[in-house]
Every structure is written in C-alpha cells, then in structure tokens.
Design an enzyme around this catalytic site. Structure first.
Site, PDB file in Angstrom:
ATOM      1  N   ALA A 190      32.115  -7.526  59.253  1.00 25.42           N
ATOM      2  CA  ALA A 190      32.771  -6.235  59.464  1.00 25.42           C
ATOM      3  C   ALA A 190      31.836  -5.211  60.100  1.00 25.42           C
ATOM      4  O   ALA A 190      32.254  -4.096  60.386  1.00 25.42           O
ATOM      5  CB  ALA A 190      33.308  -5.689  58.149  1.00 25.42           C
ATOM      6  N   CYS A 206      41.585 -10.513  59.104  1.00 25.88           N
ATOM      7  CA  CYS A 206      41.732 -11.954  58.934  1.00 25.88           C
ATOM      8  C   CYS A 206      42.347 -12.533  60.222  1.00 25.88           C
ATOM      9  O   CYS A 206      42.936 -11.801  61.023  1.00 25.88           O
ATOM     10  CB  CYS A 206      42.653 -12.189  57.727  1.00 25.88           C
ATOM     11  SG  CYS A 206      42.964 -13.912  57.319  1.00 25.88           S
ATOM     12  N   CYS A 246      45.457 -15.404  52.480  1.00 23.77           N
ATOM     13  CA  CYS A 246      44.818 -16.600  53.051  1.00 23.77           C
ATOM     14  C   CYS A 246      43.766 -17.167  52.103  1.00 23.77           C
ATOM     15  O   CYS A 246      43.557 -18.384  52.051  1.00 23.77           O
ATOM     16  CB  CYS A 246      44.226 -16.301  54.423  1.00 23.77           C
ATOM     17  SG  CYS A 246      45.490 -16.020  55.696  1.00 23.77           S
ATOM     18  N   GLU A 289      22.297  -6.196  52.582  1.00 20.95           N
ATOM     19  CA  GLU A 289      22.486  -7.338  51.665  1.00 20.95           C
ATOM     20  C   GLU A 289      22.376  -6.871  50.205  1.00 20.95           C
ATOM     21  O   GLU A 289      21.781  -7.523  49.354  1.00 20.95           O
ATOM     22  CB  GLU A 289      21.488  -8.455  51.966  1.00 20.95           C
ATOM     23  CG  GLU A 289      21.526  -8.963  53.396  1.00 20.95           C
ATOM     24  CD  GLU A 289      22.854  -9.596  53.806  1.00 20.95           C
ATOM     25  OE1 GLU A 289      23.652  -9.955  52.934  1.00 20.95           O
ATOM     26  OE2 GLU A 289      23.080  -9.737  55.017  1.00 20.95           O
ATOM     27  N   ALA A 291      34.135  -7.490  53.683  1.00 24.20           N
ATOM     28  CA  ALA A 291      34.012  -8.934  53.856  1.00 24.20           C
ATOM     29  C   ALA A 291      32.984  -9.164  54.958  1.00 24.20           C
ATOM     30  O   ALA A 291      32.533  -8.218  55.623  1.00 24.20           O
ATOM     31  CB  ALA A 291      35.369  -9.525  54.251  1.00 24.20           C
ATOM     32  N   MET A 292      32.625 -10.399  55.160  1.00 22.61           N
ATOM     33  CA  MET A 292      31.632 -10.711  56.195  1.00 22.61           C
ATOM     34  C   MET A 292      32.160 -10.331  57.582  1.00 22.61           C
ATOM     35  O   MET A 292      33.358 -10.272  57.805  1.00 22.61           O
ATOM     36  CB  MET A 292      31.282 -12.202  56.151  1.00 22.61           C
ATOM     37  CG  MET A 292      30.530 -12.541  54.877  1.00 22.61           C
ATOM     38  SD  MET A 292      29.897 -14.217  54.836  1.00 22.61           S
ATOM     39  CE  MET A 292      28.669 -14.160  56.127  1.00 22.61           C
TER      40      MET A 292
END
Length: 183
Positions: free
Chosen positions: A13, A139, A179, A82, A10-11
């Site tokens: 990290a 999270c 979430c 990316e 995820a973003m």
C-alpha cells in the site's frame, strides 16, 4: 504536543514510500529525523528502508534487545518501518518518547499476519497510538485490501507456518476480507 502515530495497511500500500516522503519533508525544512527498521528484514539489505517504487534509504535497526527510550537521539521526528515487529515494551518506549521527550513518532506496519492473527507490535500500537491511520490498497477483485495471504513457490495459499517469514510479492498477496476467506 508530540504524538505516537500508527499508519497501517495490507502489503503493497506504500507504507515505506510514505515514510520516505515524510523524512524528506522534515529534512527539506532543515529538521533532523531518525529512521528505524526491523533488523530481521533483509529483503533489500539490513538497515535499508526500500520502497517497491525504487527509493531506498539507510536506517538504524531494532531487534528484540533494542531500547528506543534510552537510545533514540534528540531529533524532530522518529520514523519506524516494519513496526509490526516491535515488541510491546518497545511500543511503550516509543509512546514515552512522544509524551515525555516531545518527539513525534510515526510507525508504519502491518496489522495482522497471513492467518489474520495480530502482530504483537501492531496490537500495542493500536492500543497506545494517539493517531491511527489506514493506508489504502485494493484487492484484485476491486475491493479494499485489508488482509495478507502467504503463498508457496507455486502460488498456492499457505494456511500454516511461522508468523514471521520475511518476503515480498513472491511470498505474499494483499486481499480483501472476502477473498481472504474464500482463497
């Protein structure tokens, strides 16, 4: 034997930080690397791989027309940031570079978008990569973050929009699966 690696998360990290560390490690041993990033990512300037911790480095860019197999130089390792923005054909080219030319290729990127839909590049990397590694993040609830959500200027979750909308912490949050569905 060279391999194609996909390191995803995820973003936030530390994917770009890890990529920059790998580049440093190769170069510290006197070996050459070639770094690539998506031309559409201009958050810190086009052709720049930037860690949120601060380190930054120039990189070649790829777009939809870029051919890795016929363009990549003979180096000790190719590093791609990316990687979710790669086209399926480009992932195949990177796979060929590893297996035909013997150049290790390490790709860093997201698996899915803000709606939980896969990016084409990530899907092909999950299929063709010889080694797949997850970089961990947490999270706000304390569980492992595996998803990303997009938020508007007021911090409200967005549930529609184009798959690609370049942004950082002001546009995206990393969350766990629970979430993601409760937000």
């Amino acid at each position: 034997m060279a391999k194609l690696y996909f390191r995803y998360s995820a973003m936030n990290a530390g994917k770009s930080t890890a990529l920059l560390q790998v580049a440093h490690n190769y170069e510290e041993q006197g070996q050459q690397v070639c770094l690539y990033t998506a031309a559409i990512d201009s958050r810190y300037g086009v052709g720049k791989i930037t860690s949120r911790l601060g380190p930054q480095r120039e990189a070649a860019t790829f777009d939809a027309e870029f051919d890795f197999f016929h363009t990549a130089p003979a180096v000790s390792c190719i590093l791609v940031d990316e990687a979710q923005f790669l086209l399926p054909a480009q992932v195949k080219q990177l796979h060929q570079l590893a297996h035909i030319r013997g150049i290790p290729v390490i790709c860093y990127g997201l698996r899915s978008d803000f709606l939980g839909e896969p990016f084409a590049g990530a899907s092909y990397l999950m299929t063709l990569a010889d080694t797949i590694e997850e970089l961990k993040n947490i999270c706000t609830c304390g569980k492992k973050a595996t998803m990303n959500i997009r938020v508007d200027a007021n911090g409200k979750r967005m549930t529609a929009g184009e798959q690609i909308d370049i942004g950082g912490n002001e546009r995206y949050q990393h969350v766990c699966g629970r979430c993601f569905y409760q937000a």
